[in-house]
Design a protein around this motif. Structure first.
Motif, short mmCIF file in Angstrom:
data_model
loop_
_atom_site.label_atom_id
_atom_site.label_comp_id
_atom_site.label_asym_id
_atom_site.label_seq_id
_atom_site.Cartn_x
_atom_site.Cartn_y
_atom_site.Cartn_z
N VAL A 1 5.95 -7.69 12.51
CA VAL A 1 7.08 -7.71 11.58
C VAL A 1 7.07 -6.52 10.63
O VAL A 1 6.02 -6.00 10.25
CB VAL A 1 7.08 -9.01 10.72
N SER A 2 8.29 -6.12 10.27
CA SER A 2 8.48 -5.18 9.16
C SER A 2 8.63 -5.99 7.89
O SER A 2 8.71 -7.21 7.93
CB SER A 2 9.76 -4.38 9.34
N ALA A 3 8.75 -5.29 6.78
CA ALA A 3 8.99 -5.97 5.51
C ALA A 3 10.44 -6.47 5.46
O ALA A 3 11.31 -5.93 6.14
CB ALA A 3 8.72 -5.01 4.36
N MET A 4 10.69 -7.51 4.68
CA MET A 4 12.04 -8.07 4.57
C MET A 4 13.01 -7.05 3.99
O MET A 4 12.75 -6.45 2.95
CB MET A 4 12.03 -9.29 3.64
N THR B 1 12.67 -4.18 1.22
CA THR B 1 11.47 -4.37 0.40
C THR B 1 10.66 -3.08 0.19
O THR B 1 10.23 -2.78 -0.93
CB THR B 1 10.54 -5.42 1.04
N THR B 2 10.46 -2.34 1.27
CA THR B 2 9.63 -1.12 1.14
C THR B 2 10.25 -0.13 0.15
O THR B 2 9.56 0.42 -0.71
CB THR B 2 9.41 -0.47 2.52
N ASP B 3 11.58 0.05 0.28
CA ASP B 3 12.28 0.92 -0.68
C ASP B 3 12.10 0.41 -2.10
O ASP B 3 11.87 1.18 -3.03
CB ASP B 3 13.78 0.96 -0.38
N GLY C 1 4.59 -5.58 1.55
CA GLY C 1 5.87 -6.06 2.10
C GLY C 1 5.69 -6.78 3.42
O GLY C 1 6.23 -7.87 3.63
N GLU C 2 4.92 -6.21 4.30
CA GLU C 2 4.73 -6.79 5.63
C GLU C 2 3.84 -8.04 5.58
O GLU C 2 3.94 -8.91 6.43
CB GLU C 2 4.14 -5.74 6.57
N GLN C 3 2.99 -8.09 4.57
CA GLN C 3 2.15 -9.29 4.47
C GLN C 3 3.02 -10.51 4.13
O GLN C 3 2.82 -11.60 4.64
CB GLN C 3 1.06 -9.08 3.41
N GLY D 1 3.22 -5.37 10.39
CA GLY D 1 3.33 -4.02 10.94
C GLY D 1 3.06 -2.97 9.87
O GLY D 1 2.82 -3.29 8.71
N PHE D 2 3.06 -1.69 10.28
CA PHE D 2 3.12 -0.58 9.33
C PHE D 2 1.80 -0.29 8.63
O PHE D 2 1.68 0.67 7.91
CB PHE D 2 4.23 -0.92 8.32
N GLN D 3 0.76 -1.11 8.86
CA GLN D 3 -0.45 -0.94 8.06
C GLN D 3 -1.71 -0.96 8.91
O GLN D 3 -1.74 -1.50 10.01
CB GLN D 3 -0.54 -2.08 7.04
N GLY E 1 3.65 5.56 7.86
CA GLY E 1 4.89 6.34 7.74
C GLY E 1 6.08 5.41 7.90
O GLY E 1 5.98 4.38 8.56
N ARG E 2 7.21 5.80 7.30
CA ARG E 2 8.38 4.92 7.33
C ARG E 2 8.76 4.59 8.77
O ARG E 2 8.72 5.43 9.65
CB ARG E 2 9.57 5.58 6.60
N GLY E 3 9.09 3.35 8.98
CA GLY E 3 9.43 2.89 10.33
C GLY E 3 8.20 2.62 11.18
O GLY E 3 8.30 2.40 12.39
N GLY E 4 7.03 2.59 10.54
CA GLY E 4 5.77 2.53 11.28
C GLY E 4 5.48 1.23 12.01
O GLY E 4 4.58 1.19 12.86
N SER E 5 6.23 0.18 11.73
CA SER E 5 5.98 -1.07 12.46
C SER E 5 6.23 -0.92 13.95
O SER E 5 5.62 -1.62 14.76
CB SER E 5 6.87 -2.20 11.94
N ASP E 6 7.13 -0.03 14.30
CA ASP E 6 7.36 0.24 15.73
C ASP E 6 6.06 0.69 16.38
O ASP E 6 5.71 0.27 17.49
CB ASP E 6 8.39 1.37 15.93
N THR E 7 5.37 1.57 15.67
CA THR E 7 4.14 2.10 16.22
C THR E 7 3.06 1.03 16.30
O THR E 7 2.31 0.96 17.26
CB THR E 7 3.68 3.33 15.39
N1 ASP Z 1 8.65 -1.49 6.17
C1 ASP Z 1 8.33 -0.16 6.58
C2 ASP Z 1 9.52 0.76 6.30
O1 ASP Z 1 10.51 0.32 5.78
C3 ASP Z 1 7.91 -0.09 8.00
C4 ASP Z 1 8.96 -0.46 9.02
O2 ASP Z 1 10.02 -0.96 8.69
O3 ASP Z 1 8.71 -0.27 10.21
O4 ASP Z 1 9.45 1.91 6.58
#
Ligand code: ASP
Ligand code: MG
Length: 407
Positions: free
Chosen positions: A40-43, A46-48, A73-75, A135-137, A149-155
């Motif tokens: 999961v990513s953050a809701m 949230t990260t912003d 956020g992801e927790q 994710g992301f961590q 890095g932003r969008g890191g949950s994909d990775t």
């Molecule tokens: N929550 C993080 C972000 O907004 C990671 C992700 O969404 O993949 O960048």
């Protein structure tokens, strides 16, 4: 029975209602008898919001502390999704990146995954749990929490899919898949049934941010099949996969636009071996991504101009670095133009079909769009244009290569 890794992005988890809907979808998949690991990513945003919050304390917080903050956020979303699944009568367990053994380097806020220890996940699967992973961590060798890095949950999702040798990595998002171009710019844009890793990477570097680039690099390296699909309905999305022969029959698979670029130039650069390194090494040391690079031919005094592009937000940093480089090299002026955008076309078919570049340039000239810089790779051609003309350029190219007919 299949082992499926699913990843849900922030927009799919924006509210408790969204989370319950995701839980339903996960439980349905589970009931088919499949083993599931859900990243999961953050809701929502949230990260912003967390980054905003940190700015209220300090304009320049230590990166380690920023990671400590934004990893929360992801927790939250992982725990809530696990609860939602429990409420539907299935077994689930939420785990943080450090708990599942995602080891990264120590580049806080843009760490790279070095290793994934799949033991804990496999144990939980064996107990019959749906495993929910934040994710992301990850964590570095010294147990500091890092983020990818932003969008890191994909990775995170792809890395876990690779480590577990999962059958598929499904990335659920707020779009229906990967499109020939941004449908907000070209309403006739078509969803692609499939795309190769290389094309996807080039599209990402060209500005189409469907997946984090590192996730695609990872997927290519370990041959992880990715299915990018909507979390709001059950329709098939786009498969990101290893190239198969038939994929070369398509000349251009996508057109991308990257705004927010800046063009930096430095003139009067002396011409001797190692000069380019003198210019670009200090940038890479600061982790600044340089994109297009053009070096002009030397003039009569043997001096030339070097031009390159960077993300616009890096401009001030780059100019500071270039001022030092200029002193060192005894070069001339450092110039900067913040009004540019990059349009690119991508397709593995370009390797075997000549004349694609000429068609691109002609289509742009027909629209009287001036090309300021050009760069090419085997399967990509990028042109730097004025930012105001970026969208018009995308429309012209989409039409030129008849992408509205893609199927
Ligand atoms: N929550 C993080 C972000 O907004 C990671 C992700 O969404 O993949 O960048
Ligand atoms: Mg995201």
């Amino acid at each position: 029975m299949a082992l499926i890794v699913q990843k849900f992005g922030g927009t799919s988890l924006a509210t408790p209602e969204h989370i319950k809907r995701v839980a339903l979808r996960v439980v349905e998949e589970r009931k088919k008898g499949n083993e599931l690991v859900v990243i999961v990513s953050a809701m929502g945003a949230t990260t912003d919001e967390l980054i905003e919050l940190s700015r209220k304390i300090s304009q320049n917080p230590p990166a380690r502390e920023l990671d400590m903050l934004i990893a929360t956020g992801e927790q939250i979303s992982s725990a809530l999704l696990s609860m939602a699944i429990h409420a539907k009568g299935e077994k689930a367990v939420s785990l943080t990146g450090p708990q599942v053994g995602i080891l990264t380097d120590s580049f806080h806020t843009k760490a790279r995954i070095l290793k994934v220890n799949s033991k804990r996940i496999l144990n939980e699967l064996r107990k019959g749990n749906i495993v929910i992973v934040a994710g992301f961590q990850g964590t570095d060798y010294e147990s500091n929490i890092t983020t990818l890095g932003r969008g890191g949950s994909d990775t995170t999702a792809v890395a876990i899919a690779a480590a577990l040798k999962a059958d598929i990595c499904e990335i659920f998002t707020d779009v229906d898949g990967v499109f020939t171009t941004d449908p907000r710019i070209v309403p006739e844009a078509k969803k692609l049934p499939s795309i190769t890793y290389d094309e996807m990477l080039e599209l990402a570097s060209a500005g189409a941010k469907v997946l984090q680039s590192r996730s695609v690099e990872f997927a290519a390296k370990y041959n992880v099949k990715i299915h990018v699909r909507s979390s709001f309905h059950g329709k098939e999305g786009t498969i990101v996969m290893k190239e198969i022969e038939s994929m070369e029959s398509v000349l251009v698979r996508g057109v991308a636009l990257e705004k927010n670029q800046a063009k930096i130039s430095i003139d009067g650069v002396p011409d001797y071996p190692g000069v380019a390194a003198e210019i670009f090494e200090p940038l890479s040391k600061e982790n600044i991504n340089v994109d297009l690079i053009v070096q002009g031919a030397p003039d009569r005094e043997g001096k030339s101009e070097i031009t390159f592009t960077v993300d616009r937000e890096e401009t001030e940093k780059v100019i500071k670095i270039m001022a030092k480089v200029k002193e060192k090299l005894g070069a001339g002026k450092v110039g900067c133009d913040k009004g540019v955008a990059k349009v690119s076309i991508v397709g593995v078919g370009m390797r075997t079909h000549p004349g694609v570049a000429a068609r691109m340039f002609k289509a742009l000239s027909r629209e009287k769009i001036n090309i300021e810089l050009i760069s090419t790779s085997e399967i990509l051609i990028s042109c730097l244009v004025r930012e105001e003309e970026g969208e018009k350029a995308v429309q012209a190219l989409h039409k030129e290569f008849e992408l509205e007919k893609m199927q």
